[in-house]
Scaffold this motif. Structure first.
Motif, PDB file in Angstrom:
ATOM      1  N   ARG A  28       0.857  -1.184   0.000  1.00  0.00           N
ATOM      2  CA  ARG A  28       0.000   0.000   0.000  1.00  0.00           C
ATOM      3  C   ARG A  28       0.894   1.236   0.000  1.00  0.00           C
ATOM      4  O   ARG A  28       1.728   1.416   0.891  1.00  0.00           O
ATOM      5  CB  ARG A  28      -0.918  -0.017   1.217  1.00  0.00           C
ATOM      6  N   LEU A  29       0.725   2.080  -1.005  1.00  0.00           N
ATOM      7  CA  LEU A  29       1.623   3.212  -1.213  1.00  0.00           C
ATOM      8  C   LEU A  29       1.614   4.220  -0.064  1.00  0.00           C
ATOM      9  O   LEU A  29       2.679   4.610   0.423  1.00  0.00           O
ATOM     10  CB  LEU A  29       1.283   3.920  -2.533  1.00  0.00           C
ATOM     11  N   GLY A  30       0.440   4.663   0.360  1.00  0.00           N
ATOM     12  CA  GLY A  30       0.364   5.698   1.394  1.00  0.00           C
ATOM     13  C   GLY A  30       1.101   5.328   2.669  1.00  0.00           C
ATOM     14  O   GLY A  30       2.009   6.051   3.107  1.00  0.00           O
ATOM     15  N   PRO A  31       0.756   4.204   3.301  1.00  0.00           N
ATOM     16  CA  PRO A  31       1.468   3.821   4.508  1.00  0.00           C
ATOM     17  C   PRO A  31       2.964   3.545   4.279  1.00  0.00           C
ATOM     18  O   PRO A  31       3.783   3.788   5.161  1.00  0.00           O
ATOM     19  CB  PRO A  31       0.750   2.545   4.963  1.00  0.00           C
ATOM     20  N   THR A  32       3.306   3.075   3.096  1.00  0.00           N
ATOM     21  CA  THR A  32       4.713   2.817   2.792  1.00  0.00           C
ATOM     22  C   THR A  32       5.505   4.121   2.752  1.00  0.00           C
ATOM     23  O   THR A  32       6.624   4.205   3.275  1.00  0.00           O
ATOM     24  CB  THR A  32       4.853   2.050   1.461  1.00  0.00           C
ATOM     25  N   VAL A  33       4.930   5.159   2.165  1.00  0.00           N
ATOM     26  CA  VAL A  33       5.589   6.472   2.115  1.00  0.00           C
ATOM     27  C   VAL A  33       5.706   7.056   3.520  1.00  0.00           C
ATOM     28  O   VAL A  33       6.772   7.573   3.904  1.00  0.00           O
ATOM     29  CB  VAL A  33       4.850   7.432   1.162  1.00  0.00           C
ATOM     30  N   VAL A  34       4.631   6.965   4.305  1.00  0.00           N
ATOM     31  CA  VAL A  34       4.675   7.456   5.690  1.00  0.00           C
ATOM     32  C   VAL A  34       5.744   6.707   6.467  1.00  0.00           C
ATOM     33  O   VAL A  34       6.515   7.306   7.215  1.00  0.00           O
ATOM     34  CB  VAL A  34       3.295   7.316   6.364  1.00  0.00           C
ATOM     35  N   PHE A  35       5.813   5.390   6.284  1.00  0.00           N
ATOM     36  CA  PHE A  35       6.841   4.581   6.942  1.00  0.00           C
ATOM     37  C   PHE A  35       8.241   5.094   6.607  1.00  0.00           C
ATOM     38  O   PHE A  35       9.061   5.325   7.501  1.00  0.00           O
ATOM     39  CB  PHE A  35       6.705   3.110   6.525  1.00  0.00           C
ATOM     40  N   ALA A  36       8.522   5.278   5.321  1.00  0.00           N
ATOM     41  CA  ALA A  36       9.866   5.672   4.894  1.00  0.00           C
ATOM     42  C   ALA A  36      10.253   7.053   5.430  1.00  0.00           C
ATOM     43  O   ALA A  36      11.368   7.243   5.936  1.00  0.00           O
ATOM     44  CB  ALA A  36       9.961   5.641   3.365  1.00  0.00           C
ATOM     45  N   VAL A  37       9.349   8.009   5.341  1.00  0.00           N
ATOM     46  CA  VAL A  37       9.637   9.366   5.812  1.00  0.00           C
ATOM     47  C   VAL A  37       9.832   9.378   7.320  1.00  0.00           C
ATOM     48  O   VAL A  37      10.796   9.965   7.847  1.00  0.00           O
ATOM     49  CB  VAL A  37       8.525  10.349   5.374  1.00  0.00           C
ATOM     50  N   ALA A  38       8.933   8.711   8.050  1.00  0.00           N
ATOM     51  CA  ALA A  38       9.032   8.681   9.506  1.00  0.00           C
ATOM     52  C   ALA A  38      10.283   7.943   9.957  1.00  0.00           C
ATOM     53  O   ALA A  38      10.921   8.331  10.950  1.00  0.00           O
ATOM     54  CB  ALA A  38       7.788   8.040  10.108  1.00  0.00           C
ATOM     55  N   LEU A  39      10.662   6.900   9.234  1.00  0.00           N
ATOM     56  CA  LEU A  39      11.875   6.151   9.576  1.00  0.00           C
ATOM     57  C   LEU A  39      13.112   7.034   9.460  1.00  0.00           C
ATOM     58  O   LEU A  39      13.961   7.050  10.355  1.00  0.00           O
ATOM     59  CB  LEU A  39      12.006   4.927   8.669  1.00  0.00           C
ATOM     60  N   VAL A  40      13.207   7.783   8.386  1.00  0.00           N
ATOM     61  CA  VAL A  40      14.360   8.666   8.191  1.00  0.00           C
ATOM     62  C   VAL A  40      14.407   9.735   9.285  1.00  0.00           C
ATOM     63  O   VAL A  40      15.463   9.988   9.879  1.00  0.00           O
ATOM     64  CB  VAL A  40      14.334   9.310   6.780  1.00  0.00           C
ATOM     65  N   ILE A  41      13.281  10.350   9.579  1.00  0.00           N
ATOM     66  CA  ILE A  41      13.235  11.381  10.621  1.00  0.00           C
ATOM     67  C   ILE A  41      13.600  10.782  11.976  1.00  0.00           C
ATOM     68  O   ILE A  41      14.384  11.359  12.738  1.00  0.00           O
ATOM     69  CB  ILE A  41      11.850  12.051  10.669  1.00  0.00           C
ATOM     70  N   SER A  42      13.053   9.619  12.273  1.00  0.00           N
ATOM     71  CA  SER A  42      13.316   8.959  13.549  1.00  0.00           C
ATOM     72  C   SER A  42      14.792   8.618  13.712  1.00  0.00           C
ATOM     73  O   SER A  42      15.395   8.891  14.758  1.00  0.00           O
ATOM     74  CB  SER A  42      12.466   7.692  13.658  1.00  0.00           C
ATOM     75  N   MET A  43      15.389   8.036  12.704  1.00  0.00           N
ATOM     76  CA  MET A  43      16.809   7.668  12.774  1.00  0.00           C
ATOM     77  C   MET A  43      17.707   8.899  12.840  1.00  0.00           C
ATOM     78  O   MET A  43      18.702   8.907  13.569  1.00  0.00           O
ATOM     79  CB  MET A  43      17.199   6.809  11.567  1.00  0.00           C
ATOM     80  N   ALA A  44      17.359   9.925  12.099  1.00  0.00           N
ATOM     81  CA  ALA A  44      18.158  11.157  12.138  1.00  0.00           C
ATOM     82  C   ALA A  44      18.101  11.783  13.532  1.00  0.00           C
ATOM     83  O   ALA A  44      19.122  12.236  14.060  1.00  0.00           O
ATOM     84  CB  ALA A  44      17.658  12.146  11.082  1.00  0.00           C
ATOM     85  N   GLY A  45      16.929  11.789  14.129  1.00  0.00           N
ATOM     86  CA  GLY A  45      16.799  12.327  15.481  1.00  0.00           C
ATOM     87  C   GLY A  45      17.569  11.506  16.496  1.00  0.00           C
ATOM     88  O   GLY A  45      18.234  12.056  17.384  1.00  0.00           O
ATOM     89  N   LEU A  46      17.497  10.192  16.377  1.00  0.00           N
ATOM     90  CA  LEU A  46      18.263   9.326  17.279  1.00  0.00           C
ATOM     91  C   LEU A  46      19.761   9.580  17.117  1.00  0.00           C
ATOM     92  O   LEU A  46      20.487   9.718  18.111  1.00  0.00           O
ATOM     93  CB  LEU A  46      17.933   7.858  17.004  1.00  0.00           C
TER      94      LEU A  46
END
Length: 104
Positions: A28-46
């Motif tokens: 599913r495209l929408g949740p996949t895009v949200v996953f990818a963006v949130a993952l990058v932000i989360s890892m960058a913050g960590l």
């Protein structure tokens, strides 16, 4: 500032974990895009927070915030059952995270 960034990164961990579950194996495209963006932000913050905070503490707080919010959201939306025991266990995780902040 690092503590604030770490908490926000933990929130984004909950976002990507929830989106991952809803992506149905990235079909599913929408949740996949949200996953990818949130993952990058989360890892960058960590990564940012780990520049000033100890690695073990940073990781424990990041995981605890993300896991607690993920479960709380799932219970609030009815995806997972709510029980007193589950709520108390999540509060225990939160209490341990607070302890990491206040204990030198």
């Amino acid at each position: 500032m690092s503590w604030l960034v770490l908490i926000v990164a933990g929130v984004f961990e909950a976002v990507w974990a929830t989106a991952l579950g809803r992506s149905e194996g990235f079909t599913r495209l929408g949740p996949t895009v949200v996953f990818a963006v949130a993952l990058v932000i989360s890892m960058a913050g960590l990564g940012y927070a780990m520049r000033e905070l100890p690695v073990g503490t940073s990781y424990a707080v990041w995981v605890a915030v993300g896991a607690s919010l993920t479960v709380a959201y799932a219970m609030a939306t009815g995806t997972e059952p709510v029980s007193l025991a589950r709520v108390l266990l999540i509060l225990g995780i939160v209490g341990c995270v607070v302890g990491l902040k206040v204990v030198p």
